[in-house]
Design a protein around this motif. Structure first.
Motif, PDB file in Angstrom:
ATOM      1  N   ALA A 137       2.478   8.445  23.045  1.00 32.76           N
ATOM      2  CA  ALA A 137       3.220   9.376  22.193  1.00 32.76           C
ATOM      3  C   ALA A 137       4.262  10.096  23.039  1.00 32.76           C
ATOM      4  CB  ALA A 137       2.266  10.386  21.573  1.00 32.76           C
ATOM      5  N   GLU A 138       5.344  10.490  22.365  1.00 36.28           N
ATOM      6  CA  GLU A 138       6.400  11.220  23.068  1.00 36.28           C
ATOM      7  C   GLU A 138       5.829  12.468  23.751  1.00 36.28           C
ATOM      8  OE1 GLU A 138       9.957  11.468  20.648  1.00 36.28           O
ATOM      9  OE2 GLU A 138      10.637  13.181  21.843  1.00 36.28           O
ATOM     10  N   SER A 139       4.884  13.120  23.105  1.00 35.04           N
ATOM     11  CA  SER A 139       4.334  14.367  23.660  1.00 35.04           C
ATOM     12  C   SER A 139       3.567  14.145  24.956  1.00 35.04           C
ATOM     13  CB  SER A 139       3.425  15.038  22.634  1.00 35.04           C
ATOM     14  OG  SER A 139       2.371  14.161  22.273  1.00 35.04           O
ATOM     15  N   ALA A 140       3.084  12.911  25.177  1.00 35.47           N
ATOM     16  CA  ALA A 140       2.311  12.603  26.389  1.00 35.47           C
ATOM     17  C   ALA A 140       3.131  11.844  27.422  1.00 35.47           C
ATOM     18  CB  ALA A 140       1.071  11.785  26.022  1.00 35.47           C
ATOM     19  N   TRP A 142       5.767  12.345  29.487  1.00 34.92           N
ATOM     20  CA  TRP A 142       6.095  12.822  30.837  1.00 34.92           C
ATOM     21  C   TRP A 142       4.910  12.654  31.783  1.00 34.92           C
ATOM     22  CZ3 TRP A 142      10.292  13.486  33.573  1.00 34.92           C
ATOM     23  CH2 TRP A 142      11.496  13.830  32.955  1.00 34.92           C
ATOM     24  N   ASP A 194      14.550  17.847  31.842  1.00 34.86           N
ATOM     25  CA  ASP A 194      15.337  17.359  30.707  1.00 34.86           C
ATOM     26  C   ASP A 194      16.772  17.877  30.721  1.00 34.86           C
ATOM     27  OD1 ASP A 194      13.504  15.684  29.156  1.00 34.86           O
ATOM     28  OD2 ASP A 194      12.346  17.527  28.891  1.00 34.86           O
ATOM     29  N   ALA A 220      11.304  11.392  27.482  1.00 34.54           N
ATOM     30  CA  ALA A 220      10.020  11.220  26.784  1.00 34.54           C
ATOM     31  C   ALA A 220      10.148  10.230  25.629  1.00 34.54           C
ATOM     32  CB  ALA A 220       9.528  12.580  26.282  1.00 34.54           C
ATOM     33  N   GLU A 221      11.254  10.320  24.898  1.00 26.74           N
ATOM     34  CA  GLU A 221      11.421   9.392  23.772  1.00 26.74           C
ATOM     35  C   GLU A 221      11.619   7.961  24.275  1.00 26.74           C
ATOM     36  OE1 GLU A 221      14.414  10.438  20.871  1.00 26.74           O
ATOM     37  OE2 GLU A 221      13.802   8.792  19.549  1.00 26.74           O
ATOM     38  N   ALA A 224       8.242   6.575  25.218  1.00 26.24           N
ATOM     39  CA  ALA A 224       7.482   6.278  24.005  1.00 26.24           C
ATOM     40  C   ALA A 224       7.988   5.001  23.334  1.00 26.24           C
ATOM     41  CB  ALA A 224       7.560   7.464  23.041  1.00 26.24           C
TER      42      ALA A 224
END
Ligand code: ZN
Length: 286
Positions: A137-140, A142, A194, A220-221, A224
């Protein structure tokens, strides 16, 4: 943590630029091969936190690519709106992806032989993977990044754009077309991973200048979206796209010349300094 490749050996850098040989200082717990180090990245970070300062002065001319032979090299096209506009292409709905073949990797101080044709500059933030990423997932995302480097996505535009369909991967993969470094810098070493200022110059003339916050698809994107298709492996790298100012989009068009020096930088990470040299028999008229 900053890890450099000094003459082929993984080297921890301290704040004063001193070096500590990772294999020797760890009593053989970690390998000297900079590319093999990514297999035990988490353990390396824990060890490095208590490893102390360097014990030798690093000779910059001995710096090599922090990721000398990644298994996979991903590169993203048109990831800054102003660059898409200068290329007269639409802002992409999904990131265009190509590869630079791993034999194109070179060091932060290595000369680059210019082949015949039109060799262009593209300064880019390059991300190295430290932990296998499959469908993250994008949130994970990094959490799967080992660190950041400066990269140049050097591009020979004749090969890249000739034929019935563009040959991005081939035109961007001549030997030396992927300078990387000067060291791999963990994201916690910069204020905001970022939003990094980046640019490049030839013989002091600024050619590109931008900020990574202007990327259409952020780090991050990208992790993902890529990991939704390809497993990202430790030591793999991602070229995240270039800001505006490339030579192909200029009027008149302009390309790199032998006898000049290309300097590429990202604030907080460091700079590449690559002399451009003529290949044997190449570039009639210079
Ligand atoms: Zn590029």
């Amino acid at each position: 943590m900053r890890i450099a490749n000094v003459a082929g050996r993984a080297t921890l850098l301290d704040a004063d630029g001193g070096g500590l040989d990772v294999e020797k200082a760890s009593g053989g717990r970690f390998p000297s091969d900079p590319q093999a180090l990514f297999e035990s990245w988490d353990a390396l970070r824990d060890w490095a936190a208590g490893a102390g300062g360097g014990d030798f002065a690093v000779d910059e001319s001995q710096l090599r690519a922090p990721t000398p032979l990644p298994r996979q090299v991903f590169a993203i096209g048109l990831n800054y709106a102003e660059h898409a506009a200068e290329a007269q292409l639409e802002r992409p709905e999904s990131p265009p992806v190509f590869t630079k073949f791993p034999t194109s990797v070179t060091g932060p101080r290595s000369p680059v032989v210019l082949p015949s044709g039109n060799v262009d500059w593209e300064v880019e933030l390059v991300v190295a993977i430290g932990r296998t990423a499959v469908g993250v997932a994008e949130s994970a995302a990094w959490g799967h990044v080992a660190g950041l480097m400066v990269g140049q996505d050097l591009s020979e535009r004749v090969v890249q754009l000739s034929g019935p369909a563009p040959q991005f991967s081939l035109g961007k993969s001549f030997p030396g077309f992927a300078p990387l470094g000067p060291a791999l810098v963990t994201p916690d070493e910069v204020a905001d991973p970022d939003d990094l200022e980046l640019g490049c110059a030839v013989d002091g003339e600024v050619l590109q200048h931008g900020r990574t916050r202007d990327m259409i698809f952020g780090v991050a994107e990208l992790v993902a979206r890529l990991s939704a298709v390809c497993p990202l492996l430790p030591g793999d790298i991602i070229f995240t796209g270039t800001p505006s100012g490339v030579g192909m989009a200029r009027d008149p068009q302009r390309y790199l010349r032998p006898g000049t020096t290309l300097v590429s930088h990202i604030a907080g990470i460091g700079e590449l300094r690559n002399d451009l040299v003529d290949g044997p028999g190449a570039r009639a008229g210079g």
